[in-house]
Design a protein around this motif. Structure first.
Motif, PDB file in Angstrom:
ATOM      1  N   ARG A 124       0.833  -1.211   0.000  1.00 53.93           N
ATOM      2  CA  ARG A 124       0.000   0.000   0.000  1.00 53.93           C
ATOM      3  C   ARG A 124       0.864   1.255   0.000  1.00 53.93           C
ATOM      4  N   LYS A 125       1.898   1.245   0.816  1.00 47.88           N
ATOM      5  CA  LYS A 125       2.793   2.403   0.913  1.00 47.88           C
ATOM      6  C   LYS A 125       3.409   2.727  -0.442  1.00 47.88           C
ATOM      7  N   ASN A 126       3.749   1.686  -1.197  1.00 44.04           N
ATOM      8  CA  ASN A 126       4.393   1.877  -2.488  1.00 44.04           C
ATOM      9  C   ASN A 126       3.413   1.856  -3.664  1.00 44.04           C
ATOM     10  N   LYS A 127       2.087   1.812  -3.318  1.00 44.55           N
ATOM     11  CA  LYS A 127       1.025   1.852  -4.336  1.00 44.55           C
ATOM     12  C   LYS A 127       1.136   0.707  -5.344  1.00 44.55           C
ATOM     13  N   PHE A 128       1.452  -0.482  -4.844  1.00 46.27           N
ATOM     14  CA  PHE A 128       1.518  -1.660  -5.696  1.00 46.27           C
ATOM     15  C   PHE A 128       0.163  -2.370  -5.712  1.00 46.27           C
ATOM     16  N   GLN A 129      -0.303  -2.705  -6.902  1.00 46.13           N
ATOM     17  CA  GLN A 129      -1.472  -3.561  -7.013  1.00 46.13           C
ATOM     18  C   GLN A 129      -1.005  -5.011  -6.909  1.00 46.13           C
ATOM     19  N   TYR A 130      -1.763  -5.824  -6.204  1.00 52.91           N
ATOM     20  CA  TYR A 130      -1.339  -7.197  -5.986  1.00 52.91           C
ATOM     21  C   TYR A 130      -2.551  -8.116  -5.920  1.00 52.91           C
ATOM     22  N   ALA A 131      -2.311  -9.395  -6.069  1.00 48.85           N
ATOM     23  CA  ALA A 131      -3.346 -10.418  -5.897  1.00 48.85           C
ATOM     24  C   ALA A 131      -2.819 -11.448  -4.913  1.00 48.85           C
ATOM     25  N   GLU A 132      -3.697 -12.036  -4.145  1.00 49.63           N
ATOM     26  CA  GLU A 132      -3.254 -13.093  -3.234  1.00 49.63           C
ATOM     27  C   GLU A 132      -4.248 -14.233  -3.115  1.00 49.63           C
ATOM     28  N   THR A 133      -5.283 -14.216  -3.947  1.00 55.03           N
ATOM     29  CA  THR A 133      -6.286 -15.276  -3.911  1.00 55.03           C
ATOM     30  C   THR A 133      -5.824 -16.467  -4.738  1.00 55.03           C
ATOM     31  N   TYR A 134      -5.798 -17.639  -4.124  1.00 48.54           N
ATOM     32  CA  TYR A 134      -5.433 -18.851  -4.848  1.00 48.54           C
ATOM     33  C   TYR A 134      -6.585 -19.317  -5.736  1.00 48.54           C
ATOM     34  N   ARG A 135      -6.223 -19.813  -6.903  1.00 51.92           N
ATOM     35  CA  ARG A 135      -7.205 -20.458  -7.776  1.00 51.92           C
ATOM     36  C   ARG A 135      -7.292 -21.927  -7.405  1.00 51.92           C
ATOM     37  N   PHE A 423     -13.693  -8.811  -5.748  1.00 51.97           N
ATOM     38  CA  PHE A 423     -14.355  -9.247  -4.508  1.00 51.97           C
ATOM     39  C   PHE A 423     -15.157 -10.524  -4.743  1.00 51.97           C
ATOM     40  N   PHE A 424     -16.010 -10.525  -5.761  1.00 49.52           N
ATOM     41  CA  PHE A 424     -16.885 -11.686  -5.983  1.00 49.52           C
ATOM     42  C   PHE A 424     -16.108 -12.890  -6.504  1.00 49.52           C
ATOM     43  N   GLN A 425     -15.025 -12.667  -7.236  1.00 51.59           N
ATOM     44  CA  GLN A 425     -14.181 -13.781  -7.678  1.00 51.59           C
ATOM     45  C   GLN A 425     -13.526 -14.460  -6.477  1.00 51.59           C
ATOM     46  N   ALA A 426     -13.067 -13.632  -5.518  1.00 56.68           N
ATOM     47  CA  ALA A 426     -12.392 -14.171  -4.338  1.00 56.68           C
ATOM     48  C   ALA A 426     -13.341 -14.997  -3.483  1.00 56.68           C
ATOM     49  N   ILE A 427     -14.567 -14.518  -3.275  1.00 58.75           N
ATOM     50  CA  ILE A 427     -15.490 -15.278  -2.430  1.00 58.75           C
ATOM     51  C   ILE A 427     -16.052 -16.491  -3.176  1.00 58.75           C
ATOM     52  N   TYR A 428     -16.071 -16.420  -4.520  1.00 56.77           N
ATOM     53  CA  TYR A 428     -16.473 -17.603  -5.290  1.00 56.77           C
ATOM     54  C   TYR A 428     -15.468 -18.737  -5.092  1.00 56.77           C
ATOM     55  N   GLU A 429     -14.180 -18.376  -5.001  1.00 52.94           N
ATOM     56  CA  GLU A 429     -13.156 -19.383  -4.736  1.00 52.94           C
ATOM     57  C   GLU A 429     -13.323 -19.997  -3.345  1.00 52.94           C
ATOM     58  N   LYS A 430     -14.021 -19.285  -2.453  1.00 53.55           N
ATOM     59  CA  LYS A 430     -14.304 -19.787  -1.103  1.00 53.55           C
ATOM     60  C   LYS A 430     -15.655 -20.485  -1.025  1.00 53.55           C
ATOM     61  N   LYS A 431     -16.233 -20.818  -2.188  1.00 51.92           N
ATOM     62  CA  LYS A 431     -17.489 -21.568  -2.296  1.00 51.92           C
ATOM     63  C   LYS A 431     -18.725 -20.723  -1.971  1.00 51.92           C
ATOM     64  N   LEU A 432     -18.630 -19.409  -2.059  1.00 49.66           N
ATOM     65  CA  LEU A 432     -19.787 -18.542  -1.864  1.00 49.66           C
ATOM     66  C   LEU A 432     -20.142 -17.908  -3.205  1.00 49.66           C
ATOM     67  N   LYS A 433     -21.389 -18.065  -3.616  1.00 45.10           N
ATOM     68  CA  LYS A 433     -21.811 -17.531  -4.907  1.00 45.10           C
ATOM     69  C   LYS A 433     -23.000 -16.597  -4.699  1.00 45.10           C
ATOM     70  N   PHE A 434     -22.846 -15.365  -5.166  1.00 45.69           N
ATOM     71  CA  PHE A 434     -23.901 -14.364  -5.053  1.00 45.69           C
ATOM     72  C   PHE A 434     -24.413 -14.010  -6.448  1.00 45.69           C
ATOM     73  N   LYS A 435     -25.678 -13.577  -6.502  1.00 47.34           N
ATOM     74  CA  LYS A 435     -26.201 -13.038  -7.752  1.00 47.34           C
ATOM     75  C   LYS A 435     -26.770 -11.649  -7.489  1.00 47.34           C
ATOM     76  N   ASP A 436     -26.861 -10.870  -8.556  1.00 50.21           N
ATOM     77  CA  ASP A 436     -27.362  -9.505  -8.461  1.00 50.21           C
ATOM     78  C   ASP A 436     -28.842  -9.536  -8.125  1.00 50.21           C
ATOM     79  N   PHE A 437     -29.194  -9.063  -6.928  1.00 52.92           N
ATOM     80  CA  PHE A 437     -30.580  -9.085  -6.471  1.00 52.92           C
ATOM     81  C   PHE A 437     -31.343  -7.871  -7.013  1.00 52.92           C
ATOM     82  N   ASN A 438     -30.713  -6.719  -6.941  1.00 54.04           N
ATOM     83  CA  ASN A 438     -31.217  -5.515  -7.596  1.00 54.04           C
ATOM     84  C   ASN A 438     -30.001  -4.652  -7.919  1.00 54.04           C
ATOM     85  N   SER A 439     -30.201  -3.407  -8.206  1.00 54.81           N
ATOM     86  CA  SER A 439     -29.080  -2.579  -8.650  1.00 54.81           C
ATOM     87  C   SER A 439     -28.046  -2.326  -7.556  1.00 54.81           C
ATOM     88  N   GLN A 440     -28.412  -2.575  -6.287  1.00 51.29           N
ATOM     89  CA  GLN A 440     -27.508  -2.240  -5.191  1.00 51.29           C
ATOM     90  C   GLN A 440     -27.218  -3.396  -4.246  1.00 51.29           C
TER      91      GLN A 440
END
Length: 446
Positions: A124-135, A423-440
């Protein structure tokens, strides 16, 4: 009043589950399973004294480990000098797997656990974008199409052999495993059927490998009309049902000699295997980047729909010490029951009774007598602590706040860094699947 009581009961149960799961967590185990744990770092240092050699060996191991860590988590090569950073402060612990020494020489193999919070703070200090979610693991099946036809599962084939060797040492976020098949599959599976999108065959292969996806990696020398020979390589990604999702890699390389059609350079095949693995890793990280410059939030709905029920097989009186029912099958070994508006705690159960009961829990209203055949229910709130635990442990989640909870559903807001896709890709890897209920809002569907 009844709704408020149910809400209070559910919140108390959730908090108890969360506290219990936290107490049972193992710090070491968490690091072993995390993307911040680097394995198998070998060093060999000779100095004037063994103490100096050992000290420098540990320092070198930490630098090597940090380079591998950043290669794993960050897409672009970082523009800083590793030696100028206080890497040692980012290390949680160093594990010695093997070591040997003489008076001046020290050899060792290390594993290193980096402190996730400190590393993320550094990013964060160095403004690096990173990933840490395992596939989740993906099966890989190499196929070489030569002048004599298709070749697969042949350890004498250089294309297969290169994949076999590379997959043993990959160190990224995408878990790739070589598809091994079985006797029946290896005898009946035909490469040309796979390449013609035979969904049934691919589905059988995926199920056999116990993964949720398959990548067919194909190499094929092609003689063009102009007389030039090219090596064509590509990868096709299939989902668990056997349907093709995308072509994830494609390349064409001019071969130096026409004779290469029959004898492709081994170094070229090895390079293409490395390129394909790098491409798979890069695409995964791009889709799961945590951008520390962006703050977001999502409104999530968690249904509480699982209800177990049975019937009283005998009248329940105010001074009874057990509850006799038709069956306790599928009920928790210990937990809460609801009869009309009363919440009852039981400590143990048998096949047809709930034992060691405590009546009028949370000051719920009770009756002196419940008649035979009245419903006894138990609502499974286990989904709540599971969801909360998963969300709170996600690396980019800043806060999880419960907005409301009823007998049928709960609402919470998750605040996080990065975009919603990550966000949703990461929680999908944790076996949680959400769908769009409405616009928010988004609702949990599994």
């Amino acid at each position: 009043m009844s709704v408020d009581l149910t809400k209070l009961t559910l919140i108390i149960i959730i908090k108890i589950c969360l506290i219990s799961s936290t107490l049972l967590a193992s710090v070491d185990q968490d690091c072993l399973n995390s993307s911040f744990y680097i394995k198998n770092i070998s060093v060999d240092i000779t100095k004037e004294s063994i103490n100096e050699a050992r000290s420098q060996a540990e320092q070198k191991a930490k630098l090597i480990g940090f380079k591998r860590l950043t290669n794993r988590l960050i897409i672009k090569n970082l523009g800083f000098n590793f030696n100028t950073i206080d890497i040692f402060s980012l290390v949680d612990y160093l594990k010695i797997n093997e070591e040997a020494n003489s008076d001046k020489r020290y050899l060792a193999n290390f594993d290193i656990c980096f402190n996730r919070n400190l590393v993320i703070k550094f990013f964060r200090k160095n403004k690096f974008q990173y990933a840490e979610t395992y596939r989740e693991p993906i099966a890989v099946l190499p196929i070489f199409k030569g002048p004599r036809g298709y070749v697969l599962w042949d350890e004498k084939d250089d294309w297969y052999l290169n994949w076999q060797n590379k997959l043993k040492i990959i160190d990224g976020l995408v878990k790739l495993k070589l598809a091994k098949g079985n006797f029946s599959l290896n005898r009946n599976l035909k490469a040309n059927l796979l390449l013609k999108l035979n969904e049934d065959q691919i589905n059988k292969l995926i199920n056999n490998e116990n993964t949720n996806a398959l990548i067919l990696v194909v190499a094929e020398p092609i003689l063009m009309r102009d007389g030039k020979t090219y090596l064509s390589t590509y990868g096709k990604f299939y989902n668990k049902s056997g349907k093709i999702r995308s072509t994830i890699y494609r390349n064409s390389i001019l071969l130096k000699r026409t004779s290469s059609f029959y004898n492709v350079d081994k170094a070229l095949l090895e390079k293409e295997v490395s390129n394909m693995i790098k491409s798979i890793e890069t695409n995964w990280k791009k889709n799961n980047l945590i951008d520390t410059r962006i703050y977001n939030e999502v409104d999530l709905i968690i249904p509480i729909t699982q209800i177990k029920s049975t019937l009283l097989s005998k009248n329940l009186l105010f001074n009874d010490k057990s509850i006799i029912v038709k069956s306790t099958s599928d009920f928790k070994d210990q937990g809460f029951l609801k009869i009309k508006n009363e919440i009852i705690f039981y400590k143990t159960k048998t096949e047809n009774t709930f034992e060691n009961i405590k009546r009028n829990v949370f000051n719920s209203s009770n009756e002196l007598k419940y008649e035979k055949n009245i419903n006894v229910i138990q609502k499974d709130t286990g989904v709540w602590p599971d969801v909360l635990n998963i969300l709170e442990k996600l690396p980019f989640v800043i806060e999880v706040k419960i907005l409301s909870i009823t007998s049928t559903q709960g609402r919470l807001v998750a605040k996080f860094m990065g975009n919603k896709k990550t966000f949703f890709q990461a929680i999908y890897e944790k076996k949680l699947k959400f769908k769009d209920f409405n616009s928010q809002q988004y609702i949990l569907i599994n």
